[in-house]
Design a protein around this motif. Sequence first.
Motif, PDB file in Angstrom:
ATOM      1  N   THR A  57      -3.859 -13.864  -1.760  1.00  0.00           N
ATOM      2  CA  THR A  57      -3.173 -12.561  -1.745  1.00  0.00           C
ATOM      3  C   THR A  57      -2.235 -12.399  -2.935  1.00  0.00           C
ATOM      4  O   THR A  57      -2.084 -11.288  -3.440  1.00  0.00           O
ATOM      5  CB  THR A  57      -2.394 -12.345  -0.425  1.00  0.00           C
ATOM      6  OG1 THR A  57      -1.450 -13.389  -0.248  1.00  0.00           O
ATOM      7  CG2 THR A  57      -3.328 -12.257   0.761  1.00  0.00           C
ATOM      8  N   ARG A  72      -4.346 -11.798  -6.164  1.00  0.00           N
ATOM      9  CA  ARG A  72      -4.972 -10.461  -6.125  1.00  0.00           C
ATOM     10  C   ARG A  72      -3.948  -9.339  -5.966  1.00  0.00           C
ATOM     11  O   ARG A  72      -4.329  -8.178  -5.874  1.00  0.00           O
ATOM     12  CB  ARG A  72      -5.980 -10.399  -4.985  1.00  0.00           C
ATOM     13  CG  ARG A  72      -7.155 -11.316  -5.184  1.00  0.00           C
ATOM     14  CD  ARG A  72      -8.083 -11.261  -4.008  1.00  0.00           C
ATOM     15  NE  ARG A  72      -9.174 -12.201  -4.176  1.00  0.00           N
ATOM     16  CZ  ARG A  72     -10.043 -12.472  -3.237  1.00  0.00           C
ATOM     17  NH1 ARG A  72      -9.960 -11.890  -2.058  1.00  0.00           N
ATOM     18  NH2 ARG A  72     -11.001 -13.333  -3.453  1.00  0.00           N
ATOM     19  N   ARG A  73      -2.680  -9.726  -5.864  1.00  0.00           N
ATOM     20  CA  ARG A  73      -1.573  -8.774  -5.707  1.00  0.00           C
ATOM     21  C   ARG A  73      -1.815  -7.834  -4.522  1.00  0.00           C
ATOM     22  O   ARG A  73      -1.598  -6.634  -4.594  1.00  0.00           O
ATOM     23  CB  ARG A  73      -1.318  -8.010  -6.994  1.00  0.00           C
ATOM     24  CG  ARG A  73      -1.000  -8.948  -8.160  1.00  0.00           C
ATOM     25  CD  ARG A  73      -0.410  -8.306  -9.366  1.00  0.00           C
ATOM     26  NE  ARG A  73       0.764  -7.494  -9.172  1.00  0.00           N
ATOM     27  CZ  ARG A  73       2.023  -7.929  -8.954  1.00  0.00           C
ATOM     28  NH1 ARG A  73       2.249  -9.219  -8.889  1.00  0.00           N
ATOM     29  NH2 ARG A  73       3.021  -7.097  -8.819  1.00  0.00           N
ATOM     30  N   GLN A  74      -2.250  -8.418  -3.406  1.00  0.00           N
ATOM     31  CA  GLN A  74      -2.540  -7.644  -2.208  1.00  0.00           C
ATOM     32  C   GLN A  74      -1.280  -7.446  -1.368  1.00  0.00           C
ATOM     33  O   GLN A  74      -0.332  -8.234  -1.456  1.00  0.00           O
ATOM     34  CB  GLN A  74      -3.618  -8.347  -1.373  1.00  0.00           C
ATOM     35  CG  GLN A  74      -4.967  -8.376  -2.051  1.00  0.00           C
ATOM     36  CD  GLN A  74      -5.989  -9.137  -1.235  1.00  0.00           C
ATOM     37  OE1 GLN A  74      -5.672 -10.146  -0.629  1.00  0.00           O
ATOM     38  NE2 GLN A  74      -7.221  -8.657  -1.243  1.00  0.00           N
ATOM     39  N   ARG A  93       1.682 -10.159   0.645  1.00  0.00           N
ATOM     40  CA  ARG A  93       1.751 -11.470  -0.012  1.00  0.00           C
ATOM     41  C   ARG A  93       3.098 -12.164   0.189  1.00  0.00           C
ATOM     42  O   ARG A  93       3.143 -13.376   0.325  1.00  0.00           O
ATOM     43  CB  ARG A  93       1.382 -11.357  -1.490  1.00  0.00           C
ATOM     44  CG  ARG A  93       2.249 -10.479  -2.322  1.00  0.00           C
ATOM     45  CD  ARG A  93       1.639 -10.303  -3.734  1.00  0.00           C
ATOM     46  NE  ARG A  93       2.422  -9.383  -4.528  1.00  0.00           N
ATOM     47  CZ  ARG A  93       2.213  -8.072  -4.578  1.00  0.00           C
ATOM     48  NH1 ARG A  93       1.225  -7.540  -3.886  1.00  0.00           N
ATOM     49  NH2 ARG A  93       2.973  -7.309  -5.319  1.00  0.00           N
ATOM     50  N   GLY A 102      -1.574  -6.007   5.217  1.00  0.00           N
ATOM     51  CA  GLY A 102      -2.870  -6.018   4.541  1.00  0.00           C
ATOM     52  C   GLY A 102      -3.804  -4.955   5.082  1.00  0.00           C
ATOM     53  O   GLY A 102      -4.512  -4.286   4.319  1.00  0.00           O
ATOM     54  N   ASN A 111      -5.298  -1.864   2.996  1.00  0.00           N
ATOM     55  CA  ASN A 111      -6.744  -1.616   2.898  1.00  0.00           C
ATOM     56  C   ASN A 111      -7.095  -0.216   3.361  1.00  0.00           C
ATOM     57  O   ASN A 111      -7.959   0.443   2.786  1.00  0.00           O
ATOM     58  CB  ASN A 111      -7.532  -2.643   3.727  1.00  0.00           C
ATOM     59  CG  ASN A 111      -7.511  -4.008   3.084  1.00  0.00           C
ATOM     60  OD1 ASN A 111      -7.288  -4.145   1.884  1.00  0.00           O
ATOM     61  ND2 ASN A 111      -7.747  -5.025   3.892  1.00  0.00           N
ATOM     62  N   SER A 127      -6.049   2.195   0.527  1.00  0.00           N
ATOM     63  CA  SER A 127      -6.873   2.103  -0.682  1.00  0.00           C
ATOM     64  C   SER A 127      -8.301   2.623  -0.452  1.00  0.00           C
ATOM     65  O   SER A 127      -8.993   2.960  -1.399  1.00  0.00           O
ATOM     66  CB  SER A 127      -6.904   0.680  -1.203  1.00  0.00           C
ATOM     67  OG  SER A 127      -7.534  -0.178  -0.293  1.00  0.00           O
TER      68      SER A 127
END
Length: 126
Positions: A39, A42-44, A47, A117, A121, A124
Amino acid sequence: MDPAEFLSEFARSGPATGATVFPFEVASVVLLGMTTYSTVTRRQPGRLAWALATTCMVGTFLLLPIYFLDANLALLDPAFPPQAVHAELTAWYRWNWIRTGLGLAAAALSCIALTAGRRGNATSSR
């Protein structure tokens, strides 16, 4: 429980308990570490919560050599005095509550990270 009886029971069940719990502790640290690495790179979303959860689990793992290894080995020593059982278990319980708190914090932070997360998601994918 009578202290001598406790020492006898601990000698029978303690090593098996440790051998059962230890792999789960290692797996938790490794899997959380992998998730955090993924995370972060991927800079999710989530994190920071994953990193904090991993830190908490590493803390539980570090308590093994800091306290639990020596304490458990002392209780397994046939020369351990039964009159010292109460004092040793009092200390053991304090350390175990710290370990439990870190584990619960890691679980809560993991839930927060999963929620973040999922929100990320969902946002996005629109």
